[in-house]
Design a protein around this motif. Structure first.
Motif, PDB file in Angstrom:
ATOM      1  N   ARG A 333      -1.005   8.113   2.157  1.00 18.77           N
ATOM      2  CA  ARG A 333      -1.576   8.912   3.261  1.00 18.77           C
ATOM      3  C   ARG A 333      -0.496   9.287   4.266  1.00 18.77           C
ATOM      4  N   ALA A 334       0.319   8.287   4.656  1.00 12.91           N
ATOM      5  CA  ALA A 334       1.374   8.546   5.635  1.00 12.91           C
ATOM      6  C   ALA A 334       2.398   9.536   5.097  1.00 12.91           C
ATOM      7  N   ASN A 335       2.790   9.373   3.824  1.00 16.80           N
ATOM      8  CA  ASN A 335       3.774  10.280   3.228  1.00 16.80           C
ATOM      9  C   ASN A 335       3.273  11.716   3.201  1.00 16.80           C
ATOM     10  N   LEU A 336       2.005  11.883   2.882  1.00 16.92           N
ATOM     11  CA  LEU A 336       1.457  13.236   2.810  1.00 16.92           C
ATOM     12  C   LEU A 336       1.319  13.841   4.207  1.00 16.92           C
ATOM     13  N   LEU A 337       0.857  13.047   5.157  1.00 16.33           N
ATOM     14  CA  LEU A 337       0.727  13.563   6.516  1.00 16.33           C
ATOM     15  C   LEU A 337       2.090  13.936   7.107  1.00 16.33           C
ATOM     16  N   ASP A 381      -5.902   7.651  -9.996  1.00 21.08           N
ATOM     17  CA  ASP A 381      -5.407   8.965 -10.444  1.00 21.08           C
ATOM     18  C   ASP A 381      -5.251   9.904  -9.248  1.00 21.08           C
ATOM     19  N   PHE A 382      -6.171   9.829  -8.317  1.00 18.83           N
ATOM     20  CA  PHE A 382      -6.116  10.675  -7.123  1.00 18.83           C
ATOM     21  C   PHE A 382      -4.907  10.307  -6.267  1.00 18.83           C
ATOM     22  N   LEU A 383      -4.573   9.027  -6.236  1.00 15.15           N
ATOM     23  CA  LEU A 383      -3.407   8.578  -5.474  1.00 15.15           C
ATOM     24  C   LEU A 383      -2.133   9.178  -6.062  1.00 15.15           C
ATOM     25  N   ARG A 384      -2.054   9.222  -7.386  1.00  9.49           N
ATOM     26  CA  ARG A 384      -0.891   9.845  -8.033  1.00  9.49           C
ATOM     27  C   ARG A 384      -0.820  11.330  -7.697  1.00  9.49           C
ATOM     28  N   LEU A 385      -1.974  11.974  -7.664  1.00  9.01           N
ATOM     29  CA  LEU A 385      -2.011  13.383  -7.285  1.00  9.01           C
ATOM     30  C   LEU A 385      -1.436  13.578  -5.882  1.00  9.01           C
ATOM     31  N   MET A 386      -1.837  12.703  -4.960  1.00  8.17           N
ATOM     32  CA  MET A 386      -1.338  12.790  -3.585  1.00  8.17           C
ATOM     33  C   MET A 386       0.171  12.562  -3.530  1.00  8.17           C
ATOM     34  N   LEU A 407      -9.353  11.262   0.188  1.00  8.02           N
ATOM     35  CA  LEU A 407      -8.969   9.858   0.042  1.00  8.02           C
ATOM     36  C   LEU A 407      -9.778   8.978   0.997  1.00  8.02           C
ATOM     37  N   GLU A 408      -9.876   9.401   2.234  1.00  5.27           N
ATOM     38  CA  GLU A 408     -10.612   8.615   3.233  1.00  5.27           C
ATOM     39  C   GLU A 408     -12.092   8.518   2.877  1.00  5.27           C
ATOM     40  N   THR A 409     -12.647   9.585   2.306  1.00  6.12           N
ATOM     41  CA  THR A 409     -14.050   9.551   1.884  1.00  6.12           C
ATOM     42  C   THR A 409     -14.253   8.557   0.749  1.00  6.12           C
ATOM     43  N   LEU A 418      -8.963   3.794   6.751  1.00  2.00           N
ATOM     44  CA  LEU A 418      -7.556   3.857   7.112  1.00  2.00           C
ATOM     45  C   LEU A 418      -7.348   4.410   8.507  1.00  2.00           C
ATOM     46  N   ALA A 419      -8.118   5.402   8.869  1.00  2.00           N
ATOM     47  CA  ALA A 419      -7.944   6.005  10.191  1.00  2.00           C
ATOM     48  C   ALA A 419      -8.307   5.022  11.291  1.00  2.00           C
TER      49      ALA A 419
END
Length: 473
Positions: A333-337, A381-386, A407-409, A418-419
């Motif tokens: 999450r941090a890397n993407l943000l 799998d979604f984490l790898r996508l991110m 991801l948060e959902t 996480l938020a």
């Protein structure tokens, strides 16, 4: 209702998965047995609360309104013993341990029930319920006690799938000889108990006394949800005798089906022998102790990432693994943000399609009796996508936001927020990512400078093989 997939749940009554249909469109009436509030809850108790909170969250994700009732048993011998030991009133015992329960479940990010009724709030309704069963010939009074005639209810034993003769032997073993002698039949169970010296009591047509344990839940479920409800949940140890007795007395009282779907969660086990955790065996660890020692998000994820019907083996390694999992989510999450600063406006259509596919796959997995393990496969799998998108040369701002929100959902269904849990502001999160970049480039001077800067703000970093963890001092 979102998606084409039909939700199926495993019904203990039928021992098979059934298509889930609610009594009212898009509304779930759900009752879950709560604690007897005389002591701290242990991790085994907390497992039930976490399991059904996860189920509730998924139902809400699927578009249902969940009317969720979970009771507090605030009377009985256990509270009386604690009151005597602590030299306070039974009411004070209940208030103390309800507050502790709320503190522990809050730390586990368990949503409060729509209402948490106390047994003592429904004494008039309980007395009226018992009186009706006597009038109908389902119950009888003996020396101030009132018992239910189990054989009078023809389907007795149906939930636990046990023949009545076996239940009779078990009932004889569970009750004292004196009580067995007062009953017409050993399998009969108490609806009302005559007052014993020192016990809290209420006036009734049968003299001063207090409710039997089973009657409380029948009355509170009916009072707050109606005569027939969609889901009744609890630990698998409650199927018999508690839930069996609830069915018998409720359906004898109303003449209607009590519950459409019975859901039961597995135990928490401990030790090399995988022994069930329980206070009676003295092998328990309280939720309070665990939450004081470990990251709250990790404890919640550890407990919600196992299918509700499967047992959970409590180990410190298991919580450590859960902590690593949560940390990977935080880092992704941090890397993407962090990439927002160089993102271009607009949306990447391929990412939009990938998010939609992941959502459909997650629903397909979870619609199979809340199969969190298969849901986690989709999540990984979604984490790898991110992570892959965060490494792209060109990224789109709207797609970054969409990925993070999805991801948060997903994680919110597991009770991980996480938020909410991330107390770091965006500037601090960005510094952590910059330090990770510097370390990867072997720019140790920059890496150390950022670590010192964060330490001055009370942020402690821990570098692990799974990534950088952070906590506030």
């Amino acid at each position: 209702m979102e998606g084409k997939q039909l939700l199926r749940v495993y019904n203990t009554m039928t021992r098979q998965k059934e298509t889930f249909k609610t009594l009212q469109p898009n509304v779930v009436k759900m009752y879950v047995c709560g604690p007897t509030v005389y002591n701290y809850i242990h991790i085994g108790n907390a497992r039930s609360a976490v399991a059904f909170d996860t189920i509730r969250r998924y139902l809400e994700f699927r578009g249902y309104r969940v009317d969720y009732i979970s009771n507090f048993t605030d009377i009985g011998e256990k509270l009386a013993r604690t009151a005597e030991a602590e030299q306070i009133s039974v009411a004070a015992v209940a208030a103390k341990y309800i507050a502790i329960f709320n503190e522990d479940t809050g730390a586990l990010n368990i949503e409060p029930a729509t209402y948490h009724p106390r047994a003592t709030e429904s004494i008039p309704e309980i007395i009226a319920f018992v009186s009706d069963l006597i009038d109908k010939g389902y119950a009888y009074e003996v020396e101030g006690d009132v018992y239910f005639r189990a054989r009078r209810y023809t389907n007795y034993g149906e939930l636990s799938h046990q023949p009545l003769d076996r239940l009779e032997v078990g009932a004889s073993q569970r009750t004292a000889d004196e009580e067995t002698a007062r009953k017409e039949d050993p399998v009969d169970f108490a609806l009302w108990k005559a007052q014993k010296p020192g016990e809290v009591a209420w006036d009734s047509p049968w003299g001063p006394g207090s409710p039997g344990w089973h009657i409380e839940c029948s009355v509170m479920a009916g009072k707050y949800l109606g005569e027939t409800i969609d889901i009744h949940g609890g630990g698998e140890d409650l199927a018999f005798p508690h839930h069996e007795n609830e069915i018998a007395q409720s359906e004898s009282h109303t003449g209607k089906k009590f519950v459409n779907y019975w859901l039961h969660n597995g135990f928490v086990t401990i030790g090399h022998d995988d022994e069930k955790m329980s206070k009676s065996l003295g092998n328990f660890v309280t939720a309070h102790e665990v939450l004081a020692k470990y990251d709250h998000q990790a404890v919640r994820f550890f407990m919600s990432a196992t299918h509700y019907r499967r047992p959970i083996r409590y180990t410190e390694d298991g919580i450590e693994e859960a902590l690593n999992e949560v940390q990977r989510f935080k880092i992704a999450r941090a890397n993407l943000l962090y990439r927002r600063r160089d993102a271009i406006a607009g949306v990447d259509q391929q990412i939009t399609a990938a998010i939609a596919t992941a959502r459909e796959q997650f629903i397909e997995a979870m619609d199979d009796d809340f199969n969190v393990q298969n849901g986690l496969v989709v999540l990984h799998d979604f984490l790898r996508l991110m992570n892959n998108y965060a490494a792209e040369e060109i990224v789109h701002l709207d797609s970054i936001i969409d990925l993070v929100k999805q991801l948060e959902t997903f994680l919110s269904i597991f009770g991980v927020n996480l938020a909410q849990e991330d107390h770091l502001n965006s500037d601090v999160a960005d510094l952590i990512v910059q330090r990770n970049v510097a370390r990867a480039a072997k720019d140790y001077a920059t890496s150390d400078r950022i670590r010192d800067e964060l330490a001055a703000q009370g942020v402690i970093l821990e570098d692990t093989p799974q990534g950088t963890r952070w906590r506030q001092q």
